[in-house]
Design a protein around this motif. Structure first.
Motif, short mmCIF file in Angstrom:
data_model
loop_
_atom_site.label_atom_id
_atom_site.label_comp_id
_atom_site.label_asym_id
_atom_site.label_seq_id
_atom_site.Cartn_x
_atom_site.Cartn_y
_atom_site.Cartn_z
N GLY A 171 -28.29 -1.76 31.59
CA GLY A 171 -28.34 -3.04 32.27
C GLY A 171 -27.44 -4.08 31.64
N GLU A 172 -27.87 -5.33 31.69
CA GLU A 172 -27.02 -6.47 31.37
C GLU A 172 -27.54 -7.19 30.13
N ALA A 173 -26.61 -7.60 29.26
CA ALA A 173 -26.97 -8.07 27.93
C ALA A 173 -27.78 -9.36 27.92
N SER A 174 -27.36 -10.38 28.69
CA SER A 174 -28.00 -11.69 28.56
C SER A 174 -29.45 -11.67 29.05
N SER A 175 -29.72 -10.99 30.16
CA SER A 175 -31.10 -10.93 30.65
C SER A 175 -31.97 -10.10 29.72
N ALA A 176 -31.39 -9.05 29.13
CA ALA A 176 -32.15 -8.25 28.17
C ALA A 176 -32.50 -9.06 26.93
N MET A 177 -31.53 -9.82 26.40
CA MET A 177 -31.80 -10.66 25.23
C MET A 177 -32.82 -11.75 25.57
N ARG A 178 -32.74 -12.29 26.77
CA ARG A 178 -33.71 -13.32 27.16
C ARG A 178 -35.13 -12.75 27.13
N TYR A 179 -35.30 -11.53 27.65
CA TYR A 179 -36.61 -10.90 27.64
C TYR A 179 -37.09 -10.66 26.21
N LEU A 180 -36.21 -10.15 25.37
CA LEU A 180 -36.59 -9.89 23.98
C LEU A 180 -37.06 -11.17 23.29
N LYS A 181 -36.35 -12.26 23.51
CA LYS A 181 -36.72 -13.53 22.88
C LYS A 181 -38.05 -14.06 23.42
N GLU A 182 -38.22 -13.97 24.73
CA GLU A 182 -39.46 -14.46 25.34
C GLU A 182 -40.68 -13.73 24.81
N HIS A 183 -40.50 -12.46 24.46
CA HIS A 183 -41.62 -11.65 23.97
C HIS A 183 -41.59 -11.48 22.45
N LYS A 184 -40.72 -12.27 21.79
CA LYS A 184 -40.60 -12.26 20.33
C LYS A 184 -40.25 -10.88 19.76
N ASP A 224 -45.49 8.87 13.94
CA ASP A 224 -45.61 8.03 15.12
C ASP A 224 -44.23 7.57 15.55
N LEU A 225 -43.84 7.97 16.75
CA LEU A 225 -42.56 7.58 17.33
C LEU A 225 -42.82 6.61 18.46
N VAL A 226 -42.18 5.45 18.40
CA VAL A 226 -42.36 4.42 19.42
C VAL A 226 -41.04 4.16 20.13
N ILE A 227 -41.11 4.03 21.45
CA ILE A 227 -39.98 3.56 22.25
C ILE A 227 -40.30 2.14 22.68
N ILE A 228 -39.41 1.22 22.37
CA ILE A 228 -39.66 -0.18 22.70
C ILE A 228 -39.57 -0.37 24.21
N LYS A 229 -40.63 -0.93 24.77
CA LYS A 229 -40.72 -1.20 26.20
C LYS A 229 -40.20 -2.61 26.48
N TYR A 230 -39.14 -2.69 27.29
CA TYR A 230 -38.66 -4.00 27.74
C TYR A 230 -37.92 -3.82 29.05
N ASN A 231 -37.37 -4.87 29.61
CA ASN A 231 -36.90 -4.81 31.00
C ASN A 231 -35.55 -4.14 31.16
N ALA A 232 -35.00 -3.54 30.11
CA ALA A 232 -33.71 -2.86 30.23
C ALA A 232 -33.75 -1.46 29.63
N GLY A 233 -34.91 -0.88 29.56
CA GLY A 233 -35.02 0.42 28.92
C GLY A 233 -34.84 1.57 29.89
N GLY A 253 -28.94 -0.85 24.04
CA GLY A 253 -29.71 -1.09 22.82
C GLY A 253 -28.81 -1.26 21.61
N MET A 254 -27.80 -0.39 21.48
CA MET A 254 -26.84 -0.53 20.38
C MET A 254 -26.06 -1.83 20.50
N GLN A 255 -25.61 -2.16 21.71
CA GLN A 255 -24.83 -3.39 21.88
C GLN A 255 -25.65 -4.62 21.54
N LEU A 256 -26.93 -4.62 21.89
CA LEU A 256 -27.79 -5.76 21.56
C LEU A 256 -28.03 -5.88 20.06
N MET A 257 -27.83 -4.80 19.31
CA MET A 257 -27.97 -4.85 17.86
C MET A 257 -26.73 -5.45 17.19
N CYS A 258 -25.68 -5.68 17.97
CA CYS A 258 -24.47 -6.32 17.44
C CYS A 258 -24.66 -7.84 17.41
#
Length: 215
Positions: free
Chosen positions: A48-61, A2-11, A79-84
């Motif tokens: 896209g842009e880091a801060s709005s992407a992180m905000r979305y990730l946090k809002e959706h846990k 099973d391969l999953v691609i994470i769905k969020y507002n910067a994918g 995605g790699m940059q957000l992992m930093c």
């Protein structure tokens, strides 16, 4: 598997799906907590842009979910940059999987010695023209480590689109050179990240995706 691609507002999800289809692999695109957690492999794309992407990730846990994943995870571009740990892009605290800071490229000014493109130095106005920010286009990767780059020739060309970079550090498993050397890929435990877009990197990208699926 099973391969999953994470769905969020910067994918950049559709191009990743097409690339996987070309190598005969289907993936589920989802933001469902349990489906991501139980997947065999996870891809975490991003444009896209880091801060709005992180905000979305946090809002959706999804931020805590991603950090707790135990299976192989591949972050792509943003995605790699957000992992930093941190990004200078709008002063953003990120996931801190890799203890690295993401910094903005500072382009050379006219008349100065330029950095390198594709591993080759250029000087003066020619360098300034070549070293615009963001970097958009093909660049070679080298100093390749781990099985993510198995059977990949050194100096293979991959497709980059980014104005921010992670410096070379203990987690670097591939290097690129644009203005200065930087991390083209990172690795720690079950987490991998690539600054370039394997889904847009022709044969080299296909090989990297295959290697990830075989980890």
């Amino acid at each position: 598997m099973d391969l999953v691609i994470i769905k969020y507002n910067a994918g950049n999800i559709q191009s990743v799906l097409y690339a996987l289809e070309r190598i005969g692999v289907n993936a589920l695109v989802t933001d469902d907590y349990e489906k991501i957690k139980s997947a065999g492999k996870v891809i975490f794309p991003g444009v896209g842009e880091a801060s709005s992407a992180m905000r979305y990730l946090k809002e959706h846990k999804l931020d805590t979910l991603i950090k707790d994943l135990q299976q192989p995870v591949l972050g792509i571009c943003l995605g790699m940059q957000l992992m930093c740990a941190y990004s200078e892009e709008n002063d953003t605290t990120c996931l801190n999987i890799f203890d690295e800071h993401v910094r903005k490229f500072i382009p050379p000014t006219g008349g100065e010695q330029g950095g390198a493109v594709g591993g080759h130095s250029h000087a003066g106005e020619d360098a300034v023209e070549r070293l615009k920010v963001p970097q958009i286009g093909w660049n070679n990767i080298f100093n390749l480590k781990t099985d993510l780059f198995k059977e990949l020739p050194v100096n293979s060309y991959c497709y980059f689109v980014h104005g921010y970079y992670a410096a070379l550090g203990e987690h670097t498993i591939a290097t690129a050179d644009y203005i200065q050397p930087y991390s083209a890929a990172l690795h720690k435990g079950n987490f991998y990240g690539v600054q370039f877009h394997p889904e847009k990197s022709a044969k080299a990208g296909e090989q990297i995706l295959k290697n990830f699926l075989n980890l």
